[in-house]
Design an enzyme around this catalytic site. Sequence first.
Site, PDB file in Angstrom:
ATOM      1  N   THR A  42       0.800  -1.230   0.000  1.00 60.44           N
ATOM      2  CA  THR A  42       0.000   0.000   0.000  1.00 60.44           C
ATOM      3  C   THR A  42       0.832   1.279   0.000  1.00 60.44           C
ATOM      4  OG1 THR A  42      -0.221  -0.286   2.396  1.00 60.44           O
ATOM      5  CG2 THR A  42      -2.057  -1.012   1.037  1.00 60.44           C
ATOM      6  N   HIS A  47       9.380   0.666   4.963  1.00 58.72           N
ATOM      7  CA  HIS A  47       9.796   1.524   6.074  1.00 58.72           C
ATOM      8  C   HIS A  47      10.464   0.661   7.132  1.00 58.72           C
ATOM      9  CE1 HIS A  47       6.329   0.000   8.306  1.00 58.72           C
ATOM     10  NE2 HIS A  47       5.551   0.342   7.300  1.00 58.72           N
ATOM     11  N   HIS A  50       9.569  -2.882   8.265  1.00 56.98           N
ATOM     12  CA  HIS A  50       9.862  -4.060   7.444  1.00 56.98           C
ATOM     13  C   HIS A  50      11.293  -4.563   7.636  1.00 56.98           C
ATOM     14  CE1 HIS A  50       6.714  -1.912   4.912  1.00 56.98           C
ATOM     15  NE2 HIS A  50       6.159  -3.078   5.149  1.00 56.98           N
ATOM     16  N   LYS A  84      -8.890  -0.997  12.209  1.00 60.58           N
ATOM     17  CA  LYS A  84      -9.607   0.207  12.617  1.00 60.58           C
ATOM     18  C   LYS A  84     -11.076   0.022  12.236  1.00 60.58           C
ATOM     19  CE  LYS A  84      -5.554   3.059  12.044  1.00 60.58           C
ATOM     20  NZ  LYS A  84      -4.653   3.139  10.940  1.00 60.58           N
ATOM     21  N   ARG A  88      -9.251  -0.087   4.364  1.00 61.89           N
ATOM     22  CA  ARG A  88      -8.251   0.637   3.590  1.00 61.89           C
ATOM     23  C   ARG A  88      -8.739   0.855   2.170  1.00 61.89           C
ATOM     24  NH1 ARG A  88      -2.743  -2.590   5.236  1.00 61.89           N
ATOM     25  NH2 ARG A  88      -2.872  -2.223   7.464  1.00 61.89           N
ATOM     26  N   GLN A 174      -5.221 -15.706   4.182  1.00 59.62           N
ATOM     27  CA  GLN A 174      -3.787 -15.774   4.446  1.00 59.62           C
ATOM     28  C   GLN A 174      -3.334 -17.222   4.605  1.00 59.62           C
ATOM     29  OE1 GLN A 174      -2.106 -12.813   7.052  1.00 59.62           O
ATOM     30  NE2 GLN A 174      -0.444 -14.156   7.673  1.00 59.62           N
ATOM     31  N   ASP A 195       3.003 -10.213  15.769  1.00 53.63           N
ATOM     32  CA  ASP A 195       1.591  -9.830  15.654  1.00 53.63           C
ATOM     33  C   ASP A 195       0.857 -10.703  14.625  1.00 53.63           C
ATOM     34  OD1 ASP A 195       3.112  -8.749  13.594  1.00 53.63           O
ATOM     35  OD2 ASP A 195       1.965  -6.887  13.473  1.00 53.63           O
ATOM     36  N   LYS A 230       7.026   0.743  19.263  1.00 56.37           N
ATOM     37  CA  LYS A 230       7.610   0.419  17.962  1.00 56.37           C
ATOM     38  C   LYS A 230       8.639   1.479  17.573  1.00 56.37           C
ATOM     39  CE  LYS A 230       4.048  -2.314  15.651  1.00 56.37           C
ATOM     40  NZ  LYS A 230       3.154  -2.408  14.489  1.00 56.37           N
ATOM     41  N   LYS A 233       9.142   5.525  14.381  1.00 56.33           N
ATOM     42  CA  LYS A 233       8.184   6.627  14.304  1.00 56.33           C
ATOM     43  C   LYS A 233       8.914   7.944  14.580  1.00 56.33           C
ATOM     44  CE  LYS A 233       4.361   4.407  13.454  1.00 56.33           C
ATOM     45  NZ  LYS A 233       3.687   4.574  12.165  1.00 56.33           N
ATOM     46  N   THR A 234       8.804   8.879  13.663  1.00 53.31           N
ATOM     47  CA  THR A 234       9.416  10.197  13.839  1.00 53.31           C
ATOM     48  C   THR A 234       8.308  11.244  13.840  1.00 53.31           C
ATOM     49  OG1 THR A 234       9.646  10.704  11.481  1.00 53.31           O
ATOM     50  CG2 THR A 234      11.382   9.358  12.485  1.00 53.31           C
TER      51      THR A 234
END
Length: 405
Positions: A42, A47, A50, A84, A88, A174, A195, A230, A233-234
Site C-alpha cells: 500500500t 519503512h 519491514h 480500525k 483501507r 492468508q 503480531d 515500535k 516513528k518520527t
Amino acid sequence: MAEKNVFDTLMERGYIEQITHEELKEVLGKESVPFYIGFDPTADSLHIGHFISLMVASQMQKAGHKPIILIGGGTATIGDPSGKTDMRRMMTREEINHNVECFKKQMSKFLSFEGDNAAIIVNNGDWLLNLNFVEFMRDIGSLFSVNKMLSAECYKQRMERGLTFFELGYMLMQSYDFLHLYETYGCKLQLGGNDQWSNILGGVDLIRRVGHSDSFGLTFKLLTTKEGKKMGKTEKGALWLDPEKTSPYEFYQYWRNIDDADVKTVLSLITFLPMEQINELCAHQDERMNEAKKIAAFEITKLIHGEEEAKKAEEAASALFEGNGSLDNMPTSKIESLPISILDAMIQVGFAPSKGQARTLIEQGGISLNEEKITETTYQLSENDFKEGYAILKKGKKAFYKLEK
C-alpha cells in the site's frame, strides 16, 4: 548448506519469538527450505517496520534457504481490514505493480534475486482474485473452527467494536496463501512478526489438515524500544527506506539518537556485525556507548543507502555536534525570498505542522537560529541571519536544518 544452523544464528541475535514445532531447527539444518514473508503493497517504499523481516530473510538466504516474498496484492485490491473501524482504500493493479517494483529495488540490498536459492516475488492477487467462493468455502472454510478463530488475540480485540465477516475471512485467505505456496513452490515455512502469530498458525494447521506434516511457522520480534514502543516513528511519520521520503542524514540521526538501552538490540537485529563485536561494543554502560551508537548509525545507514551516503551523514553530524566535518551534507532547505517569518521557516522544514504549534515551540524555548535562542514568535529572518550564505535553524538539541537563500 552453511555449517552453522541458521536457527542458532537467529536465536543468538535475538530474532525468534515463537515457533510452531520444535523439529523446525532440525529441518533447517539438513535441507534447503523455501520460506515466505508477506508484505503489504500500500506504499511505494518500505519503512523501518519491514527491516526485521528483511534481515531475517537475508540471514535465511545466506544459510541456503529460498525466500519467497509474498505481496498482498489480492487483499490490497479488495481493501484490507486495518484493525480500525474503516477499510483501507482499494488499490489498482497499476499502483500495486509500481509499488512492487519499488520494493524489489530496496529488497535487493538484502536479498539476491539470482542464483540457486534466488528470492522470488509473488502476488497473491494472482490466485485469490480468481477463487470460486462456494468451492473455497467448501474446501477451505470447512476446515476452520469459528470457535477457535474467535479465541485468537487478533479477533478478541475487535469483538467489542464489531467483527466483519471479511475480517474473519482474512485468516482463511492468508492461510490459503501458505497452502498455495506449499503446493506451487514447496514452501514449508511462513515467517512474520509476532503480531502475525494467529494467522501463521492458521496456515500451518491448514496444510497439516490436508495431509502434510512438514509445514512450520516462526515469528520474530518487532523492533521496539525498551519501553515496548515500535521503533521508526518520527515527528514526520514513518522512517522510510526511500531517501526521497527520509533523507540519509535524518535516517542516520534517528539511529544516532536511540536510547543507550536499545543499542545492543539494534546492533543485533539490524546490522550484520558479528555478535562478538556487538557484545564488546555494548559491554560498558558509560560514555563508550556513544561510540557504539555511532557505529550502529553508520552500519544501518550504509546497509540502506550505501557507504558513501553513510559517510556524508556521519560528516554532517560531526560538523554539527563536534565542530569538525562538513556541513554540506546536512538537511538543507531553500528560502525563496527574504524576509521570512520564523514560523513559516519552521513549517517549511517540518519542525511544526502549523503556526500554532510553531509558536508553542518558540514559547517553550525549543528553537534556535545560528545558536541564538528565538524568543519572539514574530521574528523575521533577514539578510543579517545569512552571513555566510546560510543560517542554521535548530529544534531542541538534535534537529537541525541549513537554510540557504
